[in-house]
Design an enzyme around this catalytic site. Structure first.
Site, mmCIF file in Angstrom:
data_model
loop_
_atom_site.group_PDB
_atom_site.id
_atom_site.type_symbol
_atom_site.label_atom_id
_atom_site.label_comp_id
_atom_site.label_asym_id
_atom_site.label_seq_id
_atom_site.Cartn_x
_atom_site.Cartn_y
_atom_site.Cartn_z
ATOM 1 N N ASN A 139 0.806 -1.228 0.000
ATOM 2 C CA ASN A 139 0.000 0.000 0.000
ATOM 3 C C ASN A 139 0.835 1.274 0.000
ATOM 4 O O ASN A 139 0.473 2.258 -0.644
ATOM 5 C CB ASN A 139 -0.925 0.019 1.220
ATOM 6 C CG ASN A 139 -1.958 -1.086 1.153
ATOM 7 O OD1 ASN A 139 -2.740 -1.148 0.215
ATOM 8 N ND2 ASN A 139 -1.942 -1.976 2.130
ATOM 9 N N SER B 287 6.324 11.086 7.152
ATOM 10 C CA SER B 287 5.936 10.920 8.556
ATOM 11 C C SER B 287 7.117 11.081 9.498
ATOM 12 O O SER B 287 8.267 10.787 9.140
ATOM 13 C CB SER B 287 5.361 9.517 8.745
ATOM 14 O OG SER B 287 5.239 9.188 10.115
ATOM 15 N N TYR C 286 6.629 0.862 9.016
ATOM 16 C CA TYR C 286 5.850 1.957 8.431
ATOM 17 C C TYR C 286 6.778 3.125 8.103
ATOM 18 O O TYR C 286 6.702 3.711 7.009
ATOM 19 C CB TYR C 286 4.766 2.375 9.423
ATOM 20 C CG TYR C 286 4.070 3.662 9.095
ATOM 21 C CD1 TYR C 286 3.065 3.716 8.135
ATOM 22 C CD2 TYR C 286 4.414 4.847 9.763
ATOM 23 C CE1 TYR C 286 2.435 4.916 7.839
ATOM 24 C CE2 TYR C 286 3.780 6.044 9.469
ATOM 25 C CZ TYR C 286 2.794 6.076 8.513
ATOM 26 O OH TYR C 286 2.169 7.261 8.222
ATOM 27 N N LYS D 34 7.760 5.059 4.554
ATOM 28 C CA LYS D 34 7.671 6.504 4.332
ATOM 29 C C LYS D 34 9.007 7.061 3.830
ATOM 30 O O LYS D 34 9.037 7.915 2.934
ATOM 31 C CB LYS D 34 7.219 7.217 5.611
ATOM 32 C CG LYS D 34 5.753 6.947 5.943
ATOM 33 C CD LYS D 34 4.845 7.536 4.858
ATOM 34 C CE LYS D 34 3.383 7.191 5.013
ATOM 35 N NZ LYS D 34 2.536 7.842 3.975
#
Lengths: 257, 257
Positions: free
Chosen positions: B84, B109, B146, B150
């Site tokens: 994703n 992020s 995550y 990013k």
């Protein structure tokens, strides 16, 4: 290094340079993507870095990993580098920390910073009288999606080092050719890495003490736009070759001739 | 901006902050992952960033993209962020340059640099009398997978900027909360981003001229370890909020009280 060193991508050019140069200096466990044509002199397995069971079998009992496996083509399509290089490297790190591996040497690439070679800077930056120099502290500027995958491999290494304490050395490998530097190719001469210097810098990365490093893996070329100072200082890298010591006829010339 | 702005991940918190703040200032084309509960006030489509046809339909006719879509969970598993966030962002860039989009604002992020928050530095670095400061020129140090995804999105932006000339602004978004800063959470107060400052920095990123930028998206908190100077200088970001202007009871207090 008391335990064997896992060498993935053992059938590729970098793997061959390493085995030719320091094959006798360590105990190896080789990982090939396809069955090798000749029976290797070392323990080996055949497997795929994107298959968890293969990767887990590969790291079992090893003390260090030199991770070369992946799609090596600068023009490789995204789906291949996403799977083989990004996901494959993640799986290798995951298995390595799970198995208690202490040191991970990652084959990064000059392509992680290829877009620094802008039209405005080239070909001057490939020449010995130009002072443009990258030292590994700069943010990546990949020149292709393969380079994106290599920069991501470095970030994965940073994460696994910070989170799990595994020592990580990323070597941004230049232009590896056997015997002599590329001919009529200034860029390749500037980032030439000889076979013996390739073996040497990987030995240094196995032997030295460090936490997390990004270094350039090239010979001590007169032409260069990658600094090798960090590799010298931290790894003790002592390159023996220089692309300026070869003329266009492939003959070795005297350094001061 | 004469053409519509594509806003992906329009149903998420950042998307809502943007639409609440600057929904009337631009012509929008919204992309939702799931059908919205209420009929949006703007043109919209429902689609998935990893589906090429959806992404191509999304970028059609837009002049700029604010790309928020992806798995937003810091604890998201690798397979999800690989698909994703990494693959999805690559597909969005690919479609954007193909469609001639001129500007791409990417929701990076704080997690891309989360591992700078070491045990030795915390909690001191969360406090206003500490001088530790990140400014966006540092190499990423993700604190989770995550964050790796990013950081990879930023590298993808660098590649698409260098290769195709699309203007790229990466905003490392802090801790977005509605109404007031997190309570009893020093880290969240240090990286607080109010809803109106979130809308403001995205408006700046749509309006300003730049090539490739990495900036921190936080309010002008007394406590901070992310510099907002680059966002001020290049984007003209003018934050209105400061987590120090709220006390623990959720009431706004006077700045000098």
């Amino acid at each position: 290094m008391d335990e064997p060193v896992l060498l993935t991508g053992a059938g590729g050019a970098v793997g061959q340079a390493i085995l030719e140069g320091i094959g006798d200096a360590y105990e190896w466990k080789l990982m090939f993507h396809s069955p090798p044509a000749e029976e290797p002199d070392h323990e080996y397995l055949v497997g795929d870095v994107i298959t968890a069971e293969d990767v887990e079998a590969a790291v079992e009992g090893v003390g260090a990993v030199i991770h070369l496996a992946g799609d090596p083509r600068p023009e490789a399509p995204w789906d291949s580098v996403l799977s083989n290089n990004i996901d494959g490297t993640k799986k290798m790190y995951e298995a390595a920390v799970e198995a208690g591996v202490e040191k991970f040497v990652y084959a990064s690439s000059n392509h992680a910073v290829g877009a620094f070679e802008t039209d405005r800077r080239t070909p001057e930056m490939y020449r010995s009288d130009d002072d443009f120099l990258l030292d590994g502290t700069e943010l990546p500027r990949p020149g292709n999606l393969y380079g994106v995958s290599k920069a991501t491999g470095e970030v994965l290494g940073r994460y696994y080092h910070d989170e799990y304490g595994i020592d990580v050395c990323n070597i941004r490998i230049g232009n590896l050719t056997r015997g002599h530097p590329p001919i009529d190719y200034e860029r390749g001469q500037a980032m030439w890495l000889s076979y013996r210097d390739c073996a040497n810098i990987h030995a240094c990365a196995l032997d030295a003490d460090y936490d997390f490093e990004i270094v350039y893996g090239i010979s001590d070329n007169d032409r260069k736009y990658y600094s090798i100072q960090r590799a010298k200082d931290v790894l003790g890298y002592d390159p023996q070759d220089n692309s300026a010591h070869f003329d266009g006829e492939d003959r070795v010339v005297e350094p001061d001739a």
